[in-house]
Design an enzyme around this catalytic site. Structure first.
Site, mmCIF file in Angstrom:
data_model
loop_
_atom_site.group_PDB
_atom_site.id
_atom_site.type_symbol
_atom_site.label_atom_id
_atom_site.label_comp_id
_atom_site.label_asym_id
_atom_site.label_seq_id
_atom_site.Cartn_x
_atom_site.Cartn_y
_atom_site.Cartn_z
ATOM 1 C CD GLU A 173 -44.097 25.273 44.651
ATOM 2 O OE1 GLU A 173 -42.960 24.741 44.593
ATOM 3 O OE2 GLU A 173 -44.904 25.245 43.724
ATOM 4 C CD GLU A 181 -34.341 19.404 38.823
ATOM 5 O OE1 GLU A 181 -33.365 19.085 38.108
ATOM 6 O OE2 GLU A 181 -35.411 19.869 38.358
ATOM 7 C CB CYS A 236 -41.574 21.516 44.819
ATOM 8 S SG CYS A 236 -42.128 20.270 43.650
ATOM 9 C CB CYS A 269 -46.370 22.158 46.252
ATOM 10 S SG CYS A 269 -44.648 21.637 46.108
HETATM 11 N N1 THU Z 1 -41.191 22.216 40.670
HETATM 12 C C1 THU Z 1 -41.280 23.048 41.741
HETATM 13 O O1 THU Z 1 -40.259 23.409 42.349
HETATM 14 N N2 THU Z 1 -42.510 23.478 42.121
HETATM 15 C C2 THU Z 1 -43.678 23.125 41.490
HETATM 16 O O2 THU Z 1 -44.740 23.450 41.951
HETATM 17 C C3 THU Z 1 -43.625 22.356 40.239
HETATM 18 C C4 THU Z 1 -42.333 21.710 39.939
HETATM 19 C C5 THU Z 1 -39.856 21.747 40.249
HETATM 20 C C6 THU Z 1 -39.592 20.296 40.491
HETATM 21 C C7 THU Z 1 -38.531 20.005 39.464
HETATM 22 O O3 THU Z 1 -37.264 20.324 40.002
HETATM 23 C C8 THU Z 1 -38.828 20.973 38.327
HETATM 24 O O4 THU Z 1 -39.701 21.957 38.866
HETATM 25 C C9 THU Z 1 -39.476 20.327 37.125
HETATM 26 O O5 THU Z 1 -40.577 19.585 37.481
#
Ligand code: THU
Length: 137
Positions: free
Chosen positions: A66, A55, A64, A100
């Site tokens: 993935e 983040e 994300c 993703c």
């Molecule tokens: N997030 C992921 O890493 N992968 C996903 O498929 C959904 C969301 C993360 C992004 C963010 O840091 C946190 O989850 C909340 O949305």
């Protein structure tokens, strides 16, 4: 052999990939959402590449788990995803976001296995056309 939804992959390999996603999740940088995600990609070269969500205080810059894992795999020569496991501390197995899904689609074919999981050991297994029908290519 796992024949769930017609998907053929050794049960031990699936469990190992989920284990790597769960283990990697600990490294997530998620001070804003507090929602940690881990991903593990089994690439066509036989290697496993992992990733976490990263983040940023400028929220929209967040990457994300993935995509972190897939971009690392591509950096190391991956042409195709054999399987990808995603893990988070959710009630139901965690579902990848739309962005993703499109990135997974780019490096998948009909045999690619997408494993959604959580920390309780629940699991759902899909093919790419199931999570992103008629994606852009
Ligand atoms: N997030 C992921 O890493 N992968 C996903 O498929 C959904 C969301 C993360 C992004 C963010 O840091 C946190 O989850 C909340 O949305």
């Amino acid at each position: 052999m796992n024949r769930e939804r017609g998907i053929a992959m050794d049960e031990k390999k699936i469990s190992e990939l989920v284990r790597r996603a769960v283990e990697t999740r600990e490294m997530a940088y998620a001070p804003y959402s507090k929602f940690k995600v881990g991903a593990a990609v089994l690439a066509d070269n036989g290697e496993v590449y992992t990733g976490v969500n990263v983040e940023n205080s400028s929220y929209g810059l967040t990457n994300c788990a993935e995509r972190t894992a897939i971009f690392t795999a591509v950096t190391n020569g991956m042409k195709k995803i054999i399987a990808i496991a995603i893990a988070a501390d959710t009630e139901e197995p965690v579902s990848p976001c739309g962005a993703c899904r499109q990135v997974i689609y780019e490096f998948s074919d009909k045999d690619t296995i997408i494993i959604l999981s959580n920390l309780k050991g629940d699991r759902m297994i899909f093919g790419v056309e199931e999570i992103l029908p008629y994606g852009f290519k």
